[in-house]
Design a protein around this motif. Structure first.
Motif, PDB file in Angstrom:
ATOM      1  N   ARG A 243       0.822  -1.374  -0.052  1.00 13.23           N
ATOM      2  CA  ARG A 243       0.090  -0.102   0.055  1.00 13.23           C
ATOM      3  C   ARG A 243       0.703   1.169  -0.162  1.00 13.23           C
ATOM      4  NH1 ARG A 243      -5.211   0.337  -0.949  1.00 13.23           N
ATOM      5  NH2 ARG A 243      -5.800   1.543   0.675  1.00 13.23           N
ATOM      6  N   HIS A 244       2.109   1.256   0.908  1.00 17.41           N
ATOM      7  CA  HIS A 244       2.816   2.420   0.537  1.00 17.41           C
ATOM      8  C   HIS A 244       3.379   2.734  -0.687  1.00 17.41           C
ATOM      9  CE1 HIS A 244       7.113   4.040   0.778  1.00 17.41           C
ATOM     10  NE2 HIS A 244       6.305   4.961   1.754  1.00 17.41           N
ATOM     11  N   ASP A 245       3.704   1.686  -1.469  1.00 19.29           N
ATOM     12  CA  ASP A 245       4.359   1.928  -2.747  1.00 19.29           C
ATOM     13  C   ASP A 245       3.308   2.534  -3.463  1.00 19.29           C
ATOM     14  OD1 ASP A 245       6.832   1.222  -1.939  1.00 19.29           O
ATOM     15  OD2 ASP A 245       6.445  -0.730  -2.934  1.00 19.29           O
ATOM     16  N   LEU A 246       1.997   2.053  -3.346  1.00 19.47           N
ATOM     17  CA  LEU A 246       0.789   2.387  -4.264  1.00 19.47           C
ATOM     18  C   LEU A 246       0.589   4.092  -4.107  1.00 19.47           C
ATOM     19  CD1 LEU A 246      -1.435   2.287  -6.270  1.00 19.47           C
ATOM     20  CD2 LEU A 246      -2.743   1.283  -4.411  1.00 19.47           C
ATOM     21  N   ALA A 247       0.547   4.216  -2.676  1.00 15.84           N
ATOM     22  CA  ALA A 247       0.316   5.809  -2.188  1.00 15.84           C
ATOM     23  C   ALA A 247       1.396   6.550  -2.969  1.00 15.84           C
ATOM     24  CB  ALA A 247       0.370   5.816  -0.772  1.00 15.84           C
ATOM     25  N   GLN A 248       2.747   6.236  -2.689  1.00 15.84           N
ATOM     26  CA  GLN A 248       3.758   7.045  -3.148  1.00 15.84           C
ATOM     27  C   GLN A 248       3.832   7.321  -4.753  1.00 15.84           C
ATOM     28  OE1 GLN A 248       7.773   5.495  -2.430  1.00 15.84           O
ATOM     29  NE2 GLN A 248       8.174   7.292  -1.390  1.00 15.84           N
ATOM     30  N   SER A 249       3.474   6.167  -5.586  1.00 16.25           N
ATOM     31  CA  SER A 249       3.344   6.143  -6.907  1.00 16.25           C
ATOM     32  C   SER A 249       2.112   6.942  -7.156  1.00 16.25           C
ATOM     33  CB  SER A 249       2.903   4.744  -7.460  1.00 16.25           C
ATOM     34  OG  SER A 249       4.219   3.807  -7.158  1.00 16.25           O
ATOM     35  N   LEU A 250       1.041   6.940  -6.513  1.00 23.23           N
ATOM     36  CA  LEU A 250      -0.123   8.024  -7.042  1.00 23.23           C
ATOM     37  C   LEU A 250       0.199   9.302  -6.740  1.00 23.23           C
ATOM     38  CD1 LEU A 250      -2.939   5.696  -5.525  1.00 23.23           C
ATOM     39  CD2 LEU A 250      -3.002   6.662  -7.698  1.00 23.23           C
TER      40      LEU A 250
ATOM     41  N   VAL B 103      -3.586  10.393  -0.790  1.00 16.89           N
ATOM     42  CA  VAL B 103      -3.795  10.938   0.557  1.00 16.89           C
ATOM     43  C   VAL B 103      -4.614  10.007   1.342  1.00 16.89           C
ATOM     44  CG1 VAL B 103      -5.223  12.877   2.017  1.00 16.89           C
ATOM     45  CG2 VAL B 103      -3.673  13.537   0.181  1.00 16.89           C
ATOM     46  N   GLU B 104      -5.752   9.446   0.748  1.00 15.13           N
ATOM     47  CA  GLU B 104      -6.360   8.486   1.542  1.00 15.13           C
ATOM     48  C   GLU B 104      -5.535   7.349   2.104  1.00 15.13           C
ATOM     49  OE1 GLU B 104     -10.262   5.789   0.302  1.00 15.13           O
ATOM     50  OE2 GLU B 104      -9.987   7.555  -0.862  1.00 15.13           O
ATOM     51  N   ILE B 105      -4.800   6.741   1.232  1.00  8.77           N
ATOM     52  CA  ILE B 105      -3.892   5.611   1.618  1.00  8.77           C
ATOM     53  C   ILE B 105      -3.205   5.992   2.673  1.00  8.77           C
ATOM     54  CG2 ILE B 105      -2.301   3.836   0.612  1.00  8.77           C
ATOM     55  CD1 ILE B 105      -3.633   3.973  -2.010  1.00  8.77           C
ATOM     56  N   PHE B 106      -2.325   7.089   2.565  1.00  7.16           N
ATOM     57  CA  PHE B 106      -1.536   7.405   3.583  1.00  7.16           C
ATOM     58  C   PHE B 106      -2.305   7.880   4.972  1.00  7.16           C
ATOM     59  CE2 PHE B 106       1.719   9.024   0.408  1.00  7.16           C
ATOM     60  CZ  PHE B 106       2.875   8.270   0.815  1.00  7.16           C
ATOM     61  N   ARG B 107      -3.404   8.268   4.900  1.00 10.64           N
ATOM     62  CA  ARG B 107      -3.828   8.443   6.100  1.00 10.64           C
ATOM     63  C   ARG B 107      -4.284   7.031   6.782  1.00 10.64           C
ATOM     64  NH1 ARG B 107      -5.881  13.536   7.119  1.00 10.64           N
ATOM     65  NH2 ARG B 107      -6.685  14.685   5.428  1.00 10.64           N
TER      66      ARG B 107
END
Length: 195
Positions: A1-8, A32-36
């Motif tokens: 999930r972290h990699d996805l959030a960063q990529s987005l 932002v939603e994933i990082f939250r």
């Protein structure tokens, strides 16, 4: 999930550079939603990336003309970076400065120049080498008719600016403003030789 959030987050920035602002906004919102979510599980590991993602979201909202909505994520980013600076000042002062520059821009766009100037000043206190702060501060003083102060701010911006920021700002009319103050031709030669 972290990699996805960063990529987005990165995707949002790239789409913005291409002028695809609605798509960029959607990517930033998802980031932002994933990082939250990640912060609820590991706050210390992901708070700084949430703050960066919020900062980008504010920029993307501004790009589509939603200036009022852009203020809240930018303020939240600044608040997080202020806390992080109390724990690791050297690591996070540059991030706080850049976030305050974005906050200043948001406030200026909303017709709140005094608050914008306060944000720029706080940012400069955090990192005097953050060039967008000097650009923004110069604009505030220019709009107030205090041209001597504006000139000094813009000159400082030029001497600090990295190629990407300089060229972006040229598109917004920096050279026209500097020409009013007869900035030495040598300054231009030193800048353009890099590019």
């Amino acid at each position: 999930r972290h990699d996805l959030a960063q990529s987005l987050c990165n995707l949002g920035n790239h789409l913005s550079d291409l002028g695809r602002h609605s798509e960029a906004l959607a990517a930033s919102e998802e980031s932002v939603e994933i990082f939250r979510e990640l912060v609820t599980m590991q706050p210390e590991a992901f708070r700084h990336e949430l703050a960066q993602s919020l900062d980008n979201l504010g920029n993307r909202l501004g790009d589509v003309g939603r200036q009022g909505e852009a203020l809240q994520p930018t303020k939240e980013a600044v608040a997080i970076f202020r806390e992080l600076v109390t724990m690791q000042p050297e690591a996070f002062r540059p991030f706080l400065a850049l976030s305050l520059s974005n906050l200043g821009g948001r406030l200026r766009n909303l017709g709140r120049p005094d608050e914008a100037l306060a944000a720029y000043e706080e940012g400069i206190e955090a990192d005097r080498n953050c060039e967008p702060l000097w650009w923004g501060k110069g604009n505030i003083y220019d709009e107030r008719g205090e041209r001597d102060v504006a000139e000094q701010c813009w000159k400082r911006f030029v001497f600090l600016a990295r190629p990407q920021h300089f060229l972006q700002t040229v598109r917004r009319g920096l050279l026209d403003k500097l020409n009013r103050f007869h900035v030495p031709a040598l300054m231009y030669r030193l800048l353009w030789v890099e590019y």
